[in-house]
Design an enzyme around this catalytic site. Sequence first.
Site, short mmCIF file in Angstrom:
data_model
loop_
_atom_site.label_atom_id
_atom_site.label_comp_id
_atom_site.label_asym_id
_atom_site.label_seq_id
_atom_site.Cartn_x
_atom_site.Cartn_y
_atom_site.Cartn_z
CG ASP A 55 -1.98 -0.99 1.21
OD1 ASP A 55 -2.27 -1.51 0.12
OD2 ASP A 55 -2.54 -1.28 2.29
CE1 TYR A 113 3.92 -6.93 3.88
CE2 TYR A 113 3.23 -9.23 4.05
CZ TYR A 113 3.31 -8.05 3.32
OH TYR A 113 2.79 -7.99 2.06
#
Lengths: 260, 260
Positions: A55, A113
């Site tokens: 994003d 992540y």
Amino acid sequence: MLTQRYKCIVQYDGTHYVGYQVQPNGNSIQTEIEKALRKMMKGQTIKIDASGRTDSGVHALGQVIHFNLPIQIKPESLQLALNSMLPADISIRQVEKVSDAFHSRYSAKGKKYVYRVDLNRFADPFKRYHTLHHPYRMNLDALKASLDKLVGEHDFTSFCSTKTEKENLVRTVYVAKYEIDEAANELIFTFIGNGFLYNQIRIFVGTCLQIADGLKQPEEIDRLLEVKDRNEAGPTASGKGLYLVEVYYDNTFKEKFTHF
Amino acid sequence: MLTQRYKCIVQYDGTHYVGYQVQPNGNSIQTEIEKALRKMMKGQTIKIDASGRTDSGVHALGQVIHFNLPIQIKPESLQLALNSMLPADISIRQVEKVSDAFHSRYSAKGKKYVYRVDLNRFADPFKRYHTLHHPYRMNLDALKASLDKLVGEHDFTSFCSTKTEKENLVRTVYVAKYEIDEAANELIFTFIGNGFLYNQIRIFVGTCLQIADGLKQPEEIDRLLEVKDRNEAGPTASGKGLYLVEVYYDNTFKEKFTHF
């Protein structure tokens, strides 16, 4: 025409981009890499694929892309050429030749992540685009309990943006943990799974911080996994604390992390 | 009118500023802090003083400023008020009430700077505004020898911008050293002295890197201290790797560092 497929590991500071993928409303990582390739190929368009989108504002230490070139070029020379043409906030860390069977997205077996939280009372100016500032006293036992509940195979509908186009929202989380980096005064989340849904990590973080703040109990996670409703979960934490660290293409990573 | 003097320790990311001091050609750290104070004081102008200037792009972890306010306010409240009005790249780390005898510049007894060098072959995107990228193989013995020669009381004319307005260019350097941070893949210089001249650290770094690169010998430092000519020294290294870390107001810091 015979082509050679190349796999690249890419690092980027996502601050000034609308995200990885080409968007009508601004500059993307993909646009910059395709532009560099086009320049290198004297105007020929080379389409690239990535392990997935990131994003707006989200960073990568180990995003993986692949593309086919109609020429043979040494991986090291390709890396040098691309890095000399890319802007300073995108860097190609590694290049290798791969077979046409390799696909950065379809061959991926898992991802790692991290999410960084600045615990300083006043936000550190040097981390303003690279951490979420959250200077509140937290219940770390409750935080650990809620993260533990996210581990395993679950339907993560409550933790997925309603904008998703995917139908199957069942994923497996192998690692969901936090560490405190005392020197940096940061709380660092690590998530490893076989794949993550749209906004999944950011909703994990938004929800777990609510629990750490005492606004909800760890059992809230059980309820959210049950109700399968995005509106019931916590907010989507800012993208600026999030880093795609590694994409796994070999199932051995699971053995290392599976402990459930 | 009775006033109260306040001392503040300020941290800033200098990337987007023309430097600490007010300049006609862009935004400065001083401008931002004075603007925040004026807002807090309902339009009244408060003049601030600092321990010294920092150049365009130079950062601070411990710049010190002082100013007088016509009101009494708790240091903690003042810190909160200023931080809520300052941009995210400037942060007040500490506030204390001091006597009118304290002056951030005239009372300073010494300063500590660090200079960070990114050793990665390809520049780290996350450090592009915060390190100098210098990926070359270096002779670290020669680097150490040249740094050792900078320690002591010397006339540093060769290491001072010709734009200086100062007449006495004799200063004492207590510490001039480097460390390698393996994890970060950085070379980090530390300089501590009783005061530094305009561009002194940046010319130190530019000259020492030339020696580390084998372009010159460590004895070049002896010659430069002798000739007293800025044009003979190495280039002024980029400001983006430089950090003002601490300003000392008590001579005890010397005992800790003096070893010559």
